[in-house]
Design an enzyme around this catalytic site. Structure first.
Site, PDB file in Angstrom:
ATOM      1  N   ASP A 292     -69.256 -14.814 -11.526  1.00 10.72           N
ATOM      2  CA  ASP A 292     -69.613 -15.052 -13.080  1.00 10.72           C
ATOM      3  C   ASP A 292     -71.189 -14.802 -13.102  1.00 10.72           C
ATOM      4  O   ASP A 292     -71.773 -15.614 -14.106  1.00 10.72           O
ATOM      5  CB  ASP A 292     -69.683 -16.848 -13.389  1.00 10.72           C
ATOM      6  N   ASP A 525     -63.406 -27.562 -11.386  1.00 13.45           N
ATOM      7  CA  ASP A 525     -64.251 -26.607 -11.798  1.00 13.45           C
ATOM      8  C   ASP A 525     -65.492 -27.525 -12.587  1.00 13.45           C
ATOM      9  O   ASP A 525     -66.573 -26.583 -13.041  1.00 13.45           O
ATOM     10  CB  ASP A 525     -63.663 -25.952 -13.149  1.00 13.45           C
TER      11      ASP A 525
HETATM   12  C1  BGC Z   1     -68.942 -25.279  -7.435  1.00 12.33           C
HETATM   13  C2  BGC Z   1     -69.295 -25.315  -6.139  1.00 12.33           C
HETATM   14  C3  BGC Z   1     -68.006 -25.501  -5.267  1.00 12.33           C
HETATM   15  C4  BGC Z   1     -66.987 -24.252  -5.560  1.00 12.33           C
HETATM   16  C5  BGC Z   1     -65.619 -24.350  -5.033  1.00 12.33           C
HETATM   17  C6  BGC Z   1     -67.881 -24.317  -7.898  1.00 12.33           C
HETATM   18  O1  BGC Z   1     -67.360 -24.368  -9.162  1.00 12.33           O
HETATM   19  O2  BGC Z   1     -69.960 -25.258  -8.248  1.00 12.33           O
HETATM   20  O3  BGC Z   1     -69.886 -26.554  -5.647  1.00 12.33           O
HETATM   21  O4  BGC Z   1     -68.275 -25.340  -3.877  1.00 12.33           O
HETATM   22  O5  BGC Z   1     -66.422 -24.418  -6.990  1.00 12.33           O
HETATM   23  O6  BGC Z   1     -64.917 -25.491  -5.314  1.00 12.33           O
END
Ligand code: BGC
Length: 587
Positions: A292, A525
């Site tokens: 992103d 998320d």
């Molecule tokens: C988060 C991370 C996380 C990843 C996988 C991302 O949206 O910011 O902290 O490790 O997702 O779950």
């Protein structure tokens, strides 16, 4: 915390790389300096070509070494153009290399390949080596030739040639932390041995920070565990850009918009040092680079109505491009890494339009192309791109096409059908296939491959249609026919009703290297409401189920699940819904 010293890397020129590829590795010699003072240095030229060579350096200790400073004099005119696992300086012909922490200790009697480098000029072995001031020897043995082995024509023990698709026939690493979370859920056993990615979502994750996201395992622990599993491939997400996630708040990171030096020195360099260790030479490390980020600089900046202040800042300071090209070049210089850059998804980048104001597709590919040449990054540093990372976009809509005529008009030419809204694509397979071509047109290699994250794009369950609608009203037709149940394709946070998608697999379609589970299913998320935390994570309204949306999702409800924890944290409820709505179903 281990803080390795700054690593320097200069570009290996495209010409040198091409020459290397064309000739294969011309010879391998093992020149040894015999120890007189408790040490021995092997200066092994593993390849050489017209203008340069690669050498790997091994130290054998007769007495324990705790931290080394190795010096030699090159033949005149020879210089180091890049090196790994060493902190080095060169002044005239005099070279000094120091350990980078983890490779500093060598036990008595142990031989350790400690670092490697690319040199330009003469590959002749230096006459003398000193370690911590002690002369290792004044004489060298005559070069011995090592015939190339059959599976590795280079004769390089670690192999230097990258394969076209690292997933072919590969056993992919199962992250034990995610696996344990999945197995603890009812029915979770059925998928707990699927490979998911290791996210290095902040600097401390490299070393293991005990957070729910990473547990106690650092990068080296995961790589060691991958060796123990006998895995061929491990997937790592590089995700810590300055000013991260500029159009959203839930995954804003620890680095401020201008902290590019911290990103390079404290985050990327140590990762490269760890991945470059000789023990991982046979493990293929897939790096998914910066989710992103770049497409935001196309779609969410002025003069567009979708602009955010943070994305404008990141576009103006150039730190996304600087950071991504640096990461790609540095990681790409290792012989065992496979870089895939994040390219959004069809519901974001799928607009092709002659007017740049409305085109996301060509402008994004063009933006990726501009990275080539920055920070020494070459096209060879990129194995491919990944789409739909941590998103919910379908692989394909089985019951309708975007250009199908319904009610007298093609769906993607009909302004009433907001779900499509002139987007040229209806799913990730078509989008990824076309975007691959567009990237090749912008300077990437013609054999790049795409990955698609299918961890949460299944959309099975009770609401999944079983055929096309019979309605002649185009809006009703699309709403009744589509398997993607979101309110809008711009919705990205904890989508209610989603299910697991295709299980990870290699080469599912031409040009697609693999379906992968990069976002570990069950990990949030973003929080449904503000939760104070020390992970740098903000609250994004797109994660609030009551939020009515903004211009980036065409003012639709967020569609997010309620009661969700911080991004990356575990949600039993979400995991169970993903399992229940899996498509293909989980038996
Ligand atoms: C988060 C991370 C996380 C990843 C996988 C991302 O949206 O910011 O902290 O490790 O997702 O779950």
């Amino acid at each position: 915390m281990q803080v390795p010293k700054k690593r320097r890397r200069l570009a290996i020129t495209g010409v040198a790389v091409a020459a290397l590829a064309a000739t294969g590795l011309t010879f391998a010699s093992a020149n040894q300096a015999l120890a007189e003072e408790g040490c021995k240095v092997d200066y092994k030229v593993v390849s050489s070509w017209g203008s340069g060579f690669q050498a790997n350096v091994t130290i054998t200790a007769q007495e324990p070494i705790n931290g080394w400073e190795l010096k030699w004099n090159f033949p005149s005119g020879t210089t180091v153009s890049s090196a790994w696992n060493v902190s080095y300086t060169q002044s005239g012909t005099s070279f000094t290399g120091k350990d980078v922490g983890w490779n500093g200790s060598i036990a008595s009697g142990q031989s350790k390949e400690v670092f490697g480098f690319i040199g330009s000029g003469s590959s002749a072995t230096p006459a003398q080596f000193t370690i911590n001031g002690d002369v290792c020897n004044g004489t060298t043995q005559p070069p011995t030739s090592e015939p190339p082995t059959s599976d590795d024509p280079t004769g390089n023990p670690g192999g230097g040639d990258k394969v076209d698709n690292p997933y072919t026939g590969a056993q992919v690493y199962v992250n034990p932390i995610w696996s344990a979370n999945a197995a603890a859920e009812p029915g979770g056993d059925a998928i707990a041995d699927e490979p998911t990615a290791v996210w290095l979502d902040r600097t401390s994750a490299i070393y293991g920070n005990g957070s729910p996201t990473t547990g106690s395992m650092g990068l080296e622990d995961h790589l060691d565990e991958a060796l123990a599993q006998g895995a061929d491939v491990i997937q790592v997400v590089i995700y810590n850009l300055p000013g991260r996630d500029c159009a959203a708040l839930a995954s804003n990171g620890e680095l401020a918009a201008d902290e590019i030096d911290e990103y390079k020195n404290d985050y990327i360099d140590p990762i490269v040092d760890i991945m470059g260790q000789a023990k991982y030479a046979d493990l293929k490390i897939v790096n998914v680079i910066e989710i992103d980020s770049l497409p935001n600089l196309v779609t969410n900046v002025a003069p567009r109505a979708t602009a955010t202040a943070n994305c404008n800042t990141m576009k103006a300071n150039g730190n996304y491009q600087d950071g991504i090209s640096y990461a790609t070049a540095e990681l790409g210089s290792l012989p065992n890494t496979y870089n895939y850059l994040d390219a959004g998804h069809h519901g974001w980048i799928g607009w092709t339009n002659n007017d740049p104001q409305y085109d996301n597709f060509h402008s994004s590919a063009d933006m990726f192309g501009t990275l080539i040449g920055m920070n020494g990054m070459t096209a060879d540093d990129v194995q491919g791109f990944i789409t739909n990372t941590a998103n919910y976009s379908v692989l394909e809509e089985p019951y309708w096409n975007v250009d199908q005529v319904v009610g007298g008009k093609a769906i993607n030419q009909n302004p009433d059908v907001k779900w499509v809204d002139w987007n040229a694509y209806n799913g990730e397979i078509d989008f990824a296939t076309a975007f691959r071509q567009e990237l090749v047109s912008n300077g990437f290699n013609s054999n790049i491959g795409m990955l698609i994250d299918t961890s949460r794009n299944g959309w099975g369950g009770d609401y999944r249609p079983t055929g096309a609608s019979t309605s002649t009203n185009p809006v009703t037709f699309v709403d009744e026919s589509r398997i993607d149940q979101r309110y809008n394709k711009g919705n990205w946070c904890n989508q209610a009703g989603a299910g697991l998608g295709e299980r990870p697999q290699a080469s599912p379609e031409p040009g697609i290297d693999a379906y992968v589970w990069i976002k570990p299913p069950g990990e949030s998320d973003g929080a449904s409401e503000e939760i104070p935390n020390d992970e740098g994570k903000g609250f994004d309204e797109m994660c609030d189920p009551d939020y009515g949306g903004n211009i980036r999702n065409n003012n639709n409800p967020s569609g997010a699940r309620d009661d969700m924890p911080l991004s990356g944290h575990w949600s039993s409820e979400q995991f169970q819904e993903l399992l229940e709505n899996a498509y293909p179903p989980v038996n």
